[in-house]
Design a protein around this motif. Sequence first.
Motif, PDB file in Angstrom:
ATOM      1  N   ASN A 180      25.905  -2.233 -39.971  1.00  0.00           N
ATOM      2  CA  ASN A 180      25.128  -2.554 -41.159  1.00  0.00           C
ATOM      3  C   ASN A 180      25.433  -1.474 -42.192  1.00  0.00           C
ATOM      4  O   ASN A 180      25.103  -0.303 -41.993  1.00  0.00           O
ATOM      5  N   ALA A 181      26.099  -1.865 -43.293  1.00  0.00           N
ATOM      6  CA  ALA A 181      26.552  -0.887 -44.288  1.00  0.00           C
ATOM      7  C   ALA A 181      25.413  -0.275 -45.083  1.00  0.00           C
ATOM      8  O   ALA A 181      25.637   0.626 -45.893  1.00  0.00           O
ATOM      9  N   ALA A 182      24.176  -0.740 -44.860  1.00  0.00           N
ATOM     10  CA  ALA A 182      23.030  -0.101 -45.515  1.00  0.00           C
ATOM     11  C   ALA A 182      22.749   1.269 -44.905  1.00  0.00           C
ATOM     12  O   ALA A 182      22.068   2.096 -45.523  1.00  0.00           O
ATOM     13  N   PHE A 183      23.270   1.508 -43.709  1.00  0.00           N
ATOM     14  CA  PHE A 183      23.103   2.805 -43.055  1.00  0.00           C
ATOM     15  C   PHE A 183      24.300   3.699 -43.352  1.00  0.00           C
ATOM     16  O   PHE A 183      25.350   3.233 -43.784  1.00  0.00           O
ATOM     17  N   ASP A 184      24.148   4.991 -43.090  1.00  0.00           N
ATOM     18  CA  ASP A 184      25.256   5.918 -43.279  1.00  0.00           C
ATOM     19  C   ASP A 184      26.451   5.470 -42.449  1.00  0.00           C
ATOM     20  O   ASP A 184      26.287   5.012 -41.302  1.00  0.00           O
ATOM     21  N   PRO A 185      27.667   5.617 -42.984  1.00  0.00           N
ATOM     22  CA  PRO A 185      28.866   5.173 -42.254  1.00  0.00           C
ATOM     23  C   PRO A 185      29.006   5.879 -40.908  1.00  0.00           C
ATOM     24  O   PRO A 185      28.785   7.080 -40.788  1.00  0.00           O
ATOM     25  N   PHE A 197      22.486 -10.510 -37.248  1.00  0.00           N
ATOM     26  CA  PHE A 197      22.076  -9.269 -36.593  1.00  0.00           C
ATOM     27  C   PHE A 197      22.143  -8.046 -37.500  1.00  0.00           C
ATOM     28  O   PHE A 197      21.356  -7.114 -37.338  1.00  0.00           O
ATOM     29  N   LEU A 198      23.072  -8.027 -38.442  1.00  0.00           N
ATOM     30  CA  LEU A 198      23.322  -6.811 -39.223  1.00  0.00           C
ATOM     31  C   LEU A 198      22.919  -6.926 -40.688  1.00  0.00           C
ATOM     32  O   LEU A 198      23.013  -5.935 -41.420  1.00  0.00           O
ATOM     33  N   GLY A 199      22.467  -8.103 -41.112  1.00  0.00           N
ATOM     34  CA  GLY A 199      22.125  -8.269 -42.514  1.00  0.00           C
ATOM     35  C   GLY A 199      23.355  -8.612 -43.350  1.00  0.00           C
ATOM     36  O   GLY A 199      24.466  -8.744 -42.839  1.00  0.00           O
ATOM     37  N   ASP A 200      23.156  -8.748 -44.653  1.00  0.00           N
ATOM     38  CA  ASP A 200      24.227  -9.229 -45.535  1.00  0.00           C
ATOM     39  C   ASP A 200      25.333  -8.208 -45.755  1.00  0.00           C
ATOM     40  O   ASP A 200      26.458  -8.566 -46.099  1.00  0.00           O
ATOM     41  N   ARG A 201      25.046  -6.926 -45.582  1.00  0.00           N
ATOM     42  CA  ARG A 201      26.049  -5.887 -45.847  1.00  0.00           C
ATOM     43  C   ARG A 201      26.751  -5.501 -44.545  1.00  0.00           C
ATOM     44  O   ARG A 201      26.424  -4.520 -43.906  1.00  0.00           O
ATOM     45  N   ILE A 247      21.844  -1.266 -36.113  1.00  0.00           N
ATOM     46  CA  ILE A 247      22.746  -0.446 -36.926  1.00  0.00           C
ATOM     47  C   ILE A 247      24.197  -0.849 -36.691  1.00  0.00           C
ATOM     48  O   ILE A 247      24.970  -1.007 -37.641  1.00  0.00           O
ATOM     49  N   SER A 248      24.582  -1.025 -35.421  1.00  0.00           N
ATOM     50  CA  SER A 248      25.984  -1.344 -35.130  1.00  0.00           C
ATOM     51  C   SER A 248      26.083  -2.308 -33.957  1.00  0.00           C
ATOM     52  O   SER A 248      25.204  -2.360 -33.086  1.00  0.00           O
ATOM     53  N   LEU A 249      27.185  -3.058 -33.939  1.00  0.00           N
ATOM     54  CA  LEU A 249      27.363  -4.156 -32.995  1.00  0.00           C
ATOM     55  C   LEU A 249      28.831  -4.265 -32.620  1.00  0.00           C
ATOM     56  O   LEU A 249      29.709  -4.121 -33.472  1.00  0.00           O
ATOM     57  N   SER A 250      29.109  -4.511 -31.356  1.00  0.00           N
ATOM     58  CA  SER A 250      30.468  -4.800 -30.887  1.00  0.00           C
ATOM     59  C   SER A 250      30.583  -6.277 -30.552  1.00  0.00           C
ATOM     60  O   SER A 250      29.660  -6.861 -29.968  1.00  0.00           O
TER      61      SER A 250
END
Length: 296
Positions: free
Chosen positions: A236-241, A108-112, A151-154
């Motif tokens: 996903n760490a590819a996006f801004d924290p 869901f979030l990619g490798d990062r 972008i984010s997941l719980s």
Amino acid sequence: MITPQNATDIRVWQKLNPQLSISNGEGPRADLAEIGDDCGGFDGGALSDRFWDEGYFLIRDILPVDELAKLRGGIETLVASNLSPSLIYLYDEAWNVFRRLRPLLTHFLGDRVALLPHFWAWHVDPRSNGRGWPPHRDYQGESALGDDMLISLSLWVPLSDATPENGCMHVLPRNFEKEYAAAVSSPHEVLLQDIRALPAGPGAVMGWRQDLYHWGGRASPHAAEPRISLSLEFQNAAFDPLADELLELDTPPLFLQRLALIARQFEKYRHMQSLDVNMVRWAEQVVDACARKNHL
């Protein structure tokens, strides 16, 4: 009794739950069998279809029940010692649950994949009017770009049977909410027939996009057992924290960092559930004690 002063002694926590471990960065990383979509762990296609339509997924029988039983025992010991269930994150096994799920996270979030410093654990006790968190969204901003880039997941993991009787998770599916004139901002705006209860047992994992409206139920005093569960958030760490500090999935914080991080959750989440004033004060003092010990 665990005081703010002796809480910084790793041996106190090891003695409290000897069936669990606190590696503190010593020795090689534990080799865990990951759950993959190529070995029967999950059907990535079907999972994605439901996730992007309804905003959540629930996979049953994917995690090792014997490891979860150790964590349940650890939480029961903490609660019996008048300590918060969230302190289970002092132990490696709590972080390892989510490490096993890396293939699911990368799907869901990619490798990062990065961990957000937002987590909690629950012991919803039917004997004390227990209830889960009230209706909310984990993140108020955009949780996805369009319908294919998350972008984010719980993630939420039950350690006991979570049922309608003891306060299982409930959601407002996204496809239902899209039919509303506006996004829900208060529980009274939810049509009762749109609510979906999601019972689950040990071995399962549930995930949702962070803008999904969801909550935990209230336990019946006649429920057979408490609802015990864990939750951790990812991005996903590819996006801004989405937080000041992101954590590494494969390298959990060292002991004092873990302890301080857990203690900071108390103030962050006290608006979500009733926390004893003394427990919140204890957590504040633990943060200070960790800071002092780190500077010795």
